[in-house]
Design a protein around this motif. Structure first.
Motif, mmCIF file in Angstrom:
data_model
loop_
_atom_site.group_PDB
_atom_site.id
_atom_site.type_symbol
_atom_site.label_atom_id
_atom_site.label_comp_id
_atom_site.label_asym_id
_atom_site.label_seq_id
_atom_site.Cartn_x
_atom_site.Cartn_y
_atom_site.Cartn_z
ATOM 1 N N VAL A 47 0.837 -1.208 0.000
ATOM 2 C CA VAL A 47 0.000 0.000 0.000
ATOM 3 C C VAL A 47 0.868 1.252 0.000
ATOM 4 O O VAL A 47 0.600 2.222 -0.703
ATOM 5 C CB VAL A 47 -0.946 -0.013 1.213
ATOM 6 N N LYS A 48 1.972 1.222 0.760
ATOM 7 C CA LYS A 48 2.774 2.446 0.895
ATOM 8 C C LYS A 48 3.511 2.799 -0.403
ATOM 9 O O LYS A 48 4.110 3.863 -0.496
ATOM 10 C CB LYS A 48 3.753 2.330 2.059
ATOM 11 N N HIS A 49 3.498 1.900 -1.394
ATOM 12 C CA HIS A 49 4.124 2.235 -2.678
ATOM 13 C C HIS A 49 3.180 3.078 -3.540
ATOM 14 O O HIS A 49 3.556 4.126 -4.053
ATOM 15 C CB HIS A 49 4.527 0.963 -3.410
ATOM 16 N N THR A 50 1.958 2.628 -3.717
ATOM 17 C CA THR A 50 1.043 3.326 -4.647
ATOM 18 C C THR A 50 -0.182 3.891 -3.954
ATOM 19 O O THR A 50 -0.908 4.688 -4.543
ATOM 20 C CB THR A 50 0.527 2.352 -5.717
ATOM 21 N N PHE A 51 -0.472 3.450 -2.732
ATOM 22 C CA PHE A 51 -1.727 3.785 -2.042
ATOM 23 C C PHE A 51 -2.946 3.369 -2.876
ATOM 24 O O PHE A 51 -4.046 3.831 -2.636
ATOM 25 C CB PHE A 51 -1.795 5.270 -1.686
ATOM 26 N N TYR A 52 -2.710 2.575 -3.903
ATOM 27 C CA TYR A 52 -3.779 2.066 -4.778
ATOM 28 C C TYR A 52 -4.583 3.193 -5.415
ATOM 29 O O TYR A 52 -5.766 3.054 -5.717
ATOM 30 C CB TYR A 52 -4.692 1.088 -4.006
ATOM 31 N N LEU A 53 -3.946 4.361 -5.603
ATOM 32 C CA LEU A 53 -4.695 5.540 -6.059
ATOM 33 C C LEU A 53 -5.208 5.376 -7.482
ATOM 34 O O LEU A 53 -6.310 5.825 -7.804
ATOM 35 C CB LEU A 53 -3.800 6.778 -5.959
ATOM 36 N N GLY A 54 -4.421 4.720 -8.341
ATOM 37 C CA GLY A 54 -4.896 4.494 -9.708
ATOM 38 C C GLY A 54 -6.120 3.604 -9.710
ATOM 39 O O GLY A 54 -7.109 3.886 -10.402
ATOM 40 N N VAL A 233 10.524 2.735 -4.752
ATOM 41 C CA VAL A 233 11.846 3.368 -4.729
ATOM 42 C C VAL A 233 12.768 2.689 -3.716
ATOM 43 O O VAL A 233 13.972 2.667 -3.905
ATOM 44 C CB VAL A 233 11.748 4.891 -4.440
ATOM 45 N N TRP A 234 12.187 2.103 -2.659
ATOM 46 C CA TRP A 234 13.065 1.498 -1.654
ATOM 47 C C TRP A 234 13.660 0.176 -2.135
ATOM 48 O O TRP A 234 14.547 -0.368 -1.518
ATOM 49 C CB TRP A 234 12.316 1.289 -0.327
#
Lengths: 427, 153
Positions: A47-54, A233-234
């Motif tokens: 979740v912390k990568h994209t927050f599923y916003l798309g 990014v991590w």
């Protein structure tokens, strides 16, 4: 042979989902799911990568289509019937208020989520090679979202709608040479009236949804072809750098994973196109950090869908979509405000219509489109792109501040009025 | 096919394609432009001169105009449409100015911009006396702010 079993197998045509082959075939053989890869990187699902916003943006769009079609059943794009139909939806139609609320709040949510999604993609540097053009398509989708919101804004045919569109379309007429002509084509007249209502309706329910659907398809397709979600990014430091491909693909395009080209093997067309041998592409080997899309990705997407629908429904139960009195061309409400996402624009326009309403927004959109082409820094690591992050953050902050000023700090006559000061007679 | 004929046929084809697209686009634009505007007429009668009082201007909301009547100078008609973004301005007796509610433009009583983002003064329209004795306003005919129609009663 059990005929029901046979019928079922004629529909799904795959191995049981308990097997790896079945899990892969679920994706390969299903028209709705095959936009997914069969396997995804575990870290990309975080979740912390994209927050599923798309995903959330797309789900909000689905909610908008569904509730929008429902609302069309009780809506006539004529004056004054449009407003009567709003009142009917509010007081007569079963679930009318609820559906309208859902449509309104999902629309606002979509504008917010598109913007946040754009921010996520920027901050993770996911627009970089080979995804530059998909960023441009994303900007187009953002503009189409605003266009859908703007055209939908007129349809209730109340005071809010009428004056927001009057102000909004007049901003357009400041564009040099073509401005007045475009406004006339858009309105089908010289003032916001009956034909403007019909034209906005056609744009809102047919033209723009068709366009946004087409561009969304291209957006998804290209993302999939570019290898799905970008790596978080991590993970960048841990991943091994990709080597240039040796087969088929010219070195000027995206680097692909290196494969030792064998002298005595004949390569198929697909292998030449992708630059990878088929057996690697469909490998059943358990990669260390990859999982099958079924169930891991689908489950998370399902959760995102449920949370999105539940949130929109909950908000729609407690907050009503605004509906003011019938549109009255003779009486401008004071202050007359555009929809909140255009209030930054209105704030600029209050200083100069040509500069604030045409030149600055045009330059801002062109700058957004140009970002992946201006930013020649190949690194996606935040530490390597401090100035890009600062510049974009400044852009976001200026936008948010302008919208906040326009929304909360502007009173009658567009005078500067802090929200804690009450003006008698004003709302 | 010879190179010469390829070039000439190719050019002809390209010209045909471009003109086809051009004509189609022009047709689309023309289609989207209404041939008839079902909008209120720009020239209309507003009533007998005696209907209007002296002092503060009369606001006609349908027509979006202010009708000024002065005892000596006569009649003048000002547009109520703000020149900035088309909101309807209001006339305030307290400071004898027009105020726009949308972006705060303020116009003097003669229509000139006092302050705010409005780029031009408010428009003044020609007002004449029709044969039947009523006042007639022509919104297509802008006049200077000094224009007055004197009606001897």
């Amino acid at each position: 042979m059990n005929p029901f079993r046979e019928a079922w197998q004629s529909i799904v045509r795959r191995d049981p989902l308990s097997t790896d082959k079945g899990k892969s075939e679920l994706v390969f053989l299903n028209v709705w799911l095959h936009i997914h890869p069969a396997k995804v990187k575990k870290e990309n699902l975080k979740v912390k990568h994209t927050f599923y916003l798309g995903f959330i943006t797309f789900f909000l769009f689905l909610i908008l289509v569904t509730t929008g079609v429902a609302l069309m059943v009780y809506y006539r794009p004529q004056s004054p019937q449009a407003y009567q139909d709003m009142k009917d939806l509010q007081f007569v139609v079963y679930l009318g208020t609820f559906l309208r609320n859902m449509h309104r709040w999902a629309a606002h949510g979509m504008v917010i989520c598109v913007f946040l999604h754009m921010c996520r993609v920027f901050y993770t540097g996911s627009y970089k090679r080979p995804r530059q053009f998909n960023w441009v398509i994303g900007v187009v989708l953002f503009l189409l979202t605003l266009g859908l919101s703007f055209t939908g804004y007129l349809l209730p045919w109340d005071q809010l709608a009428f004056w927001a569109i009057t102000v909004g379309t007049n901003i357009g007429s400041y564009a040099p040479l073509m401005g007045a002509r475009i406004r006339e084509l858009l309105l089908g007249g010289h003032t916001v009236g009956e034909s403007a209502l019909l034209r906005f309706y056609v744009l809102h329910v047919a033209v723009l949804p068709a366009l946004i659907t087409l561009f969304t398809m291209v957006h998804f397709w290209r993302m999939r072809k570019d290898g799905g979600l970008s790596r978080p990014v991590w993970k960048l430091d841990q991943d091994e750098p990709a080597q240039l491909v040796t087969i088929g693909a010219p070195a000027t395009i995206a680097p692909l994973a290196a494969v030792p080209a064998s002298q005595d093997k004949t390569y198929g067309l697909m292998e030449v196109v992708t630059g990878r041998p088929i057996f690697e592409t469909v490998s059943m080997e358990e990669e260390e950090d990859a999982v099958f899309s079924y169930p891991y990705a689908f489950f998370r997407e399902g959760i995102a869908l449920l949370v999105t629908v539940a949130t929109v429904m909950a908000v729609s139960l407690f907050w009503k979509a605004p509906l003011e009195e019938l549109a009255n061309p003779a009486k401008t409400p004071n202050p007359a405000k555009a929809p909140w996402y255009f209030l930054g624009l209105q704030e600029l326009v209050s200083h100069s219509a040509l500069l604030g309403g045409v030149i600055v927004p045009t330059l801002a959109v062109l700058a957004l489109i140009a970002i992946p082409y201006i930013d020649s820094n190949p690194s996606r690591r935040p530490a390597d792109r401090k100035w890009a992050i600062r510049a974009f953050t400044l852009f976001v902050v200026v936008n948010v501040v302008l919208i906040i000023v326009g929304t909360f700090f502007r009173g009658p006559g567009w005078a500067f009025v802090p929200p804690w000061v009450h003006i008698a007679g004003a709302e | 096919m010879k190179r010469r004929s390829f070039v000439s046929w190719g050019t002809a084809g390209l010209v045909a394609l471009c003109s086809g697209i051009g004509v189609s686009l022009a047709a689309v634009v023309r289609f989207l432009t209404p041939s008839v505007f079902y909008e209120p007429p720009q020239t209309f009668k507003i009533g007998d001169p005696g209907d209007f009082s002296y002092g503060p201007p009369t606001f006609l909301s349908e027509e979006k105009i202010f009708v000024f009547r002065d005892r000596e100078k006569g009649f003048a008609v000002a547009s109520a449409v703000c020149t900035h973004l088309g909101c309807t301005v209001g006339y305030f007796q307290s400071d004898e100015r027009f105020h726009c509610p949308c972006h705060g433009s303020v116009f003097n009583a003669d229509g000139t911009v006092q302050h705010g983002p409005a780029p031009r003064p408010l428009e003044w329209f020609e007002v004449t006396l029709a044969r039947d004795g009523q006042l007639r306003v022509d919104k297509d005919h802008a006049v200077p702010a000094s224009y007055r129609l004197v009606v001897s009663s």
